[in-house]
Each structure stands twice: as C-alpha cells, then as structure tokens.
Design a protein around this motif. Structure first.
Motif, PDB file in Angstrom:
ATOM      1  N   SER A 152     -65.743  61.468  -8.475  1.00  0.00           N
ATOM      2  CA  SER A 152     -66.145  62.808  -8.920  1.00  0.00           C
ATOM      3  C   SER A 152     -66.143  62.843 -10.446  1.00  0.00           C
ATOM      4  CB  SER A 152     -65.185  63.871  -8.370  1.00  0.00           C
ATOM      5  OG  SER A 152     -63.870  63.675  -8.856  1.00  0.00           O
ATOM      6  N   ALA A 153     -67.136  63.544 -11.002  1.00  0.00           N
ATOM      7  CA  ALA A 153     -67.269  63.660 -12.457  1.00  0.00           C
ATOM      8  C   ALA A 153     -67.584  65.101 -12.819  1.00  0.00           C
ATOM      9  CB  ALA A 153     -68.371  62.734 -12.969  1.00  0.00           C
ATOM     10  N   GLY A 154     -66.947  65.600 -13.864  1.00  0.00           N
ATOM     11  CA  GLY A 154     -67.164  66.978 -14.272  1.00  0.00           C
ATOM     12  C   GLY A 154     -68.501  67.214 -14.947  1.00  0.00           C
ATOM     13  N   GLY A 155     -69.043  66.188 -15.599  1.00  0.00           N
ATOM     14  CA  GLY A 155     -70.286  66.338 -16.339  1.00  0.00           C
ATOM     15  C   GLY A 155     -71.510  66.392 -15.453  1.00  0.00           C
ATOM     16  N   TRP A 156     -72.623  66.796 -16.045  1.00  0.00           N
ATOM     17  CA  TRP A 156     -73.888  66.831 -15.335  1.00  0.00           C
ATOM     18  C   TRP A 156     -74.366  65.401 -15.066  1.00  0.00           C
ATOM     19  CZ3 TRP A 156     -77.628  70.946 -17.829  1.00  0.00           C
ATOM     20  CH2 TRP A 156     -76.919  72.153 -17.983  1.00  0.00           C
ATOM     21  N   GLU A 157     -75.215  65.255 -14.066  1.00  0.00           N
ATOM     22  CA  GLU A 157     -75.759  63.926 -13.778  1.00  0.00           C
ATOM     23  C   GLU A 157     -76.545  63.397 -14.974  1.00  0.00           C
ATOM     24  OE1 GLU A 157     -78.285  61.568 -10.289  1.00  0.00           O
ATOM     25  OE2 GLU A 157     -77.913  63.734 -10.121  1.00  0.00           O
ATOM     26  N   SER A 158     -77.245  64.281 -15.690  1.00  0.00           N
ATOM     27  CA  SER A 158     -78.018  63.846 -16.855  1.00  0.00           C
ATOM     28  C   SER A 158     -77.122  63.303 -17.964  1.00  0.00           C
ATOM     29  CB  SER A 158     -78.857  65.009 -17.392  1.00  0.00           C
ATOM     30  OG  SER A 158     -78.020  66.081 -17.818  1.00  0.00           O
ATOM     31  N   HIS A 159     -75.870  63.783 -18.035  1.00  0.00           N
ATOM     32  CA  HIS A 159     -74.942  63.276 -19.055  1.00  0.00           C
ATOM     33  C   HIS A 159     -74.650  61.795 -18.847  1.00  0.00           C
ATOM     34  CE1 HIS A 159     -73.075  67.599 -19.510  1.00  0.00           C
ATOM     35  NE2 HIS A 159     -74.377  67.560 -19.769  1.00  0.00           N
ATOM     36  N   TYR A 160     -74.819  61.335 -17.602  1.00  0.00           N
ATOM     37  CA  TYR A 160     -74.521  59.941 -17.235  1.00  0.00           C
ATOM     38  C   TYR A 160     -75.793  59.171 -16.909  1.00  0.00           C
ATOM     39  CZ  TYR A 160     -69.732  61.670 -16.772  1.00  0.00           C
ATOM     40  OH  TYR A 160     -68.490  62.228 -17.012  1.00  0.00           O
ATOM     41  N   GLY A 161     -76.935  59.684 -17.369  1.00  0.00           N
ATOM     42  CA  GLY A 161     -78.205  59.019 -17.124  1.00  0.00           C
ATOM     43  C   GLY A 161     -78.464  57.903 -18.119  1.00  0.00           C
ATOM     44  N   PRO A 162     -79.626  57.248 -18.034  1.00  0.00           N
ATOM     45  CA  PRO A 162     -79.945  56.113 -18.912  1.00  0.00           C
ATOM     46  C   PRO A 162     -79.862  56.451 -20.402  1.00  0.00           C
ATOM     47  CG  PRO A 162     -81.487  56.233 -17.089  1.00  0.00           C
ATOM     48  CD  PRO A 162     -80.665  57.486 -17.026  1.00  0.00           C
ATOM     49  N   ARG A 163     -80.137  57.716 -20.767  1.00  0.00           N
ATOM     50  CA  ARG A 163     -80.060  58.127 -22.168  1.00  0.00           C
ATOM     51  C   ARG A 163     -79.028  59.238 -22.374  1.00  0.00           C
ATOM     52  NH1 ARG A 163     -84.115  56.720 -25.530  1.00  0.00           N
ATOM     53  NH2 ARG A 163     -84.231  58.759 -26.523  1.00  0.00           N
ATOM     54  N   GLY A 164     -78.139  59.398 -21.406  1.00  0.00           N
ATOM     55  CA  GLY A 164     -77.138  60.447 -21.492  1.00  0.00           C
ATOM     56  C   GLY A 164     -76.027  60.118 -22.478  1.00  0.00           C
ATOM     57  N   ILE A 165     -75.410  61.160 -23.009  1.00  0.00           N
ATOM     58  CA  ILE A 165     -74.403  61.016 -24.046  1.00  0.00           C
ATOM     59  C   ILE A 165     -73.177  60.228 -23.578  1.00  0.00           C
ATOM     60  CG2 ILE A 165     -73.337  63.237 -23.453  1.00  0.00           C
ATOM     61  CD1 ILE A 165     -73.600  61.723 -26.987  1.00  0.00           C
ATOM     62  N   ASN A 166     -72.856  60.313 -22.282  1.00  0.00           N
ATOM     63  CA  ASN A 166     -71.667  59.628 -21.777  1.00  0.00           C
ATOM     64  C   ASN A 166     -71.909  58.165 -21.434  1.00  0.00           C
ATOM     65  OD1 ASN A 166     -70.129  61.958 -21.955  1.00  0.00           O
ATOM     66  ND2 ASN A 166     -70.501  62.555 -19.836  1.00  0.00           N
ATOM     67  N   GLY A 167     -73.162  57.758 -21.479  1.00  0.00           N
ATOM     68  CA  GLY A 167     -73.499  56.404 -21.054  1.00  0.00           C
ATOM     69  C   GLY A 167     -73.857  56.372 -19.583  1.00  0.00           C
ATOM     70  N   PRO A 168     -74.652  55.400 -19.142  1.00  0.00           N
ATOM     71  CA  PRO A 168     -75.057  55.319 -17.741  1.00  0.00           C
ATOM     72  C   PRO A 168     -73.842  55.141 -16.827  1.00  0.00           C
ATOM     73  CG  PRO A 168     -76.422  53.887 -19.107  1.00  0.00           C
ATOM     74  CD  PRO A 168     -75.291  54.357 -19.973  1.00  0.00           C
ATOM     75  N   MET A 169     -73.846  55.862 -15.716  1.00  0.00           N
ATOM     76  CA  MET A 169     -72.728  55.758 -14.782  1.00  0.00           C
ATOM     77  C   MET A 169     -72.539  54.321 -14.301  1.00  0.00           C
ATOM     78  SD  MET A 169     -70.193  57.186 -13.252  1.00  0.00           S
ATOM     79  CE  MET A 169     -70.419  58.978 -13.388  1.00  0.00           C
ATOM     80  N   ASP A 170     -73.622  53.607 -14.060  1.00  0.00           N
ATOM     81  CA  ASP A 170     -73.501  52.218 -13.610  1.00  0.00           C
ATOM     82  C   ASP A 170     -72.755  51.365 -14.632  1.00  0.00           C
ATOM     83  OD1 ASP A 170     -74.774  52.747 -11.241  1.00  0.00           O
ATOM     84  OD2 ASP A 170     -76.722  51.943 -11.869  1.00  0.00           O
ATOM     85  N   ASP A 171     -72.970  51.648 -15.919  1.00  0.00           N
ATOM     86  CA  ASP A 171     -72.258  50.894 -16.960  1.00  0.00           C
ATOM     87  C   ASP A 171     -70.777  51.269 -16.988  1.00  0.00           C
ATOM     88  OD1 ASP A 171     -74.676  49.788 -17.589  1.00  0.00           O
ATOM     89  OD2 ASP A 171     -74.730  50.504 -19.659  1.00  0.00           O
ATOM     90  N   LEU A 172     -70.482  52.556 -16.841  1.00  0.00           N
ATOM     91  CA  LEU A 172     -69.087  52.988 -16.856  1.00  0.00           C
ATOM     92  C   LEU A 172     -68.305  52.389 -15.685  1.00  0.00           C
ATOM     93  CD1 LEU A 172     -69.429  56.771 -17.778  1.00  0.00           C
ATOM     94  CD2 LEU A 172     -68.872  54.870 -19.293  1.00  0.00           C
TER      95      LEU A 172
END
Length: 258
Positions: A152-172
């Motif tokens: 579970s993640a508090g941020g939006w899905e776009s925050h963890y997208g390919p250009r999202g500020i948090n970095g791609p979820m797959d990378d995290l």
C-alpha cells in the motif's frame, strides 16, 4: 498450496489489516493452507544481534555472517528464527504485505529478513568458482517457490509512474524483488500495489478486494518477473557483470530483465 503471509502493519483496523483478513479468507476458501506471521502482533525482534546465535562465548567478537553460519549449521539459532525458516520451507508461496514507508518496507519486516535469512539458509550456499558464484539469483534454498508483494502507498499512482516524482514503483521495489526474493531462488510475481490509500471508500475497497482476489486466485498461474538467472550464461563470473553482448542498450535495473 501452502501459503505463508508475512504481514507488517501495527494497526489491525487499518486498510492493511482488512486486506490481510480478506487474503486469508480468500485463500482458505480456495482450499489453500495458510500460515500468518503477523510481525507486530508477534512482537518480532527486528535487530540482528549477538542474541540470535546461542552458545557464543560472552567476550567473543560478534560477526553477523559467521555467527549466523555457525548457529544455522549447529542448530543454535534463536527459536523465533528457526520457526520462521520452517514456515518458509513449508510454503509453496510467500506473500509479503506491508505499507510503503519511506520508499521501502517497514523496519520490522526488514528485520525479519535480516534475521531469518541466515548464512547457509538463504545465502552463502553453493559452489563459488570460476564457473559459478553460489546458488543465488534464480537458484538457492527457496528455488521452486513463488513470492508476491502486497503493498500500500499513500501517494497517487502517477507519483510512482515512469516520470513521477517518487520514482517508478518497479524501481523502488527492485531491491526487494530482485535482492530479497529472487536472490534465494523465489519466482517473483508482479506486485499488487494499492495507491492513494487515504482516499478509499466502501466502493473502492470492494474494487480493491475484487482485484486482489483475482490475483490470489491466479498465484499458481501468473508468469513471474523475467529476471536473468546468474549462472545461466548472461553474466561474467566472478565479476558478475553482464557480458558485453547482453542487453547492450540497457543499464541499471532494467538490464537484469530478460
């Protein structure tokens, strides 16, 4: 199928708590045997330290790897570690469920990995030579088993997208997928991720359960993430770098995917 659910959230009435309960019921209804390691409820000791290796001389220097190796080989691990290893050997599939806190798993779950993954159990196994560098990354004690993250993640899905500020979820999640799970041999399934967890009403919760239920129903059929095995020819040994003609247009995490 035998399923071990390792769960890391301190509040039973949370979204994660509700999804844990749903997961157990769904799996049992399908005829699977389920064991749960609820780390907060177990008061799991997170730090790896000298107390994990029984029979040590009081004045001896603690070496995390060598003490772990001796304790595992001689049956001198603390009882809680040995119990979790038995669960892992019993399980056909491992589920790790946790909230994404500060871009990783909660400390208590990281501590479960550090203590349960003993030398000789999850690492330090197999031949180390010019032809092989241990049984790991696709091989090892836990090879043939499956694993999946429920995150579970508090941020939006776009925050963890390919250009999202948090970095791609797959990378995290790569250090968990590739390191913690693929390293000792698991076939790693794509994760089930819930985003924007502070905005969930009854209708959305029902949709999440429906989607999670479908993933649980397909645990045995879902294709795993296609990581490159270490000892199958893609890597130079002992350097453990990809051969120059492999993934020539890739670098970083993506280079280790087929």
């Amino acid at each position: 199928m035998n399923v071990l659910l390792v769960y890391a959230h301190p509040e039973p009435r949370s979204l994660n708590g509700s999804l844990k309960d749903f997961t157990i019921k769904r799996l049992q209804a399908a005829g699977h045997a389920v064991q749960v390691s609820d780390l907060y409820a177990m008061n799991w000791k997170a730090p790896l330290d000298a107390d994990d290796s029984l029979g040590r001389a009081d004045n001896s220097r603690f070496d995390p790897s060598l003490d772990s190796k001796r304790a595992f080989e001689e049956g001198l691990q603390s009882a809680d570690i040995a119990r979790e290893q038995e669960k892992l050997l019993w399980a056909d599939t491992l589920l790790l469920q946790f909230p994404l806190w500060w871009f990783s798993m909660p400390a208590i779950l990281k501590g479960w990995v550090e203590r349960v993954y003993a030398y000789g159990f999850a690492y330090g196994v197999g031949e180390h030579s010019d032809a092989r560098w241990g049984d790991r990354y696709g091989e090892g004690t836990l090879a043939g088993k499956r694993a999946m993250l429920i995150v579970s993640a508090g941020g939006w899905e776009s925050h963890y997208g390919p250009r999202g500020i948090n970095g791609p979820m797959d990378d995290l999640l790569f250090p968990i997928h590739h390191g913690i799970l693929y390293y000792p041999g698991f076939d790693v399934l794509p994760p089930f991720v819930i985003y924007r967890t502070g905005r969930i009403d009854e209708a959305r919760f029902a949709r999440i359960c429906e989607e999670l239920g479908q993933r649980l129903d397909q645990l045995q059929q879902t294709a795993p993430i296609a990581f490159r095995p270490q000892n199958a020819g893609a890597y130079r040994i002992p350097e453990l770098t990809l051969h120059p003609d492999v993934a020539t247009d890739q670098q970083g995490f993506a280079a280790h995917l087929m």
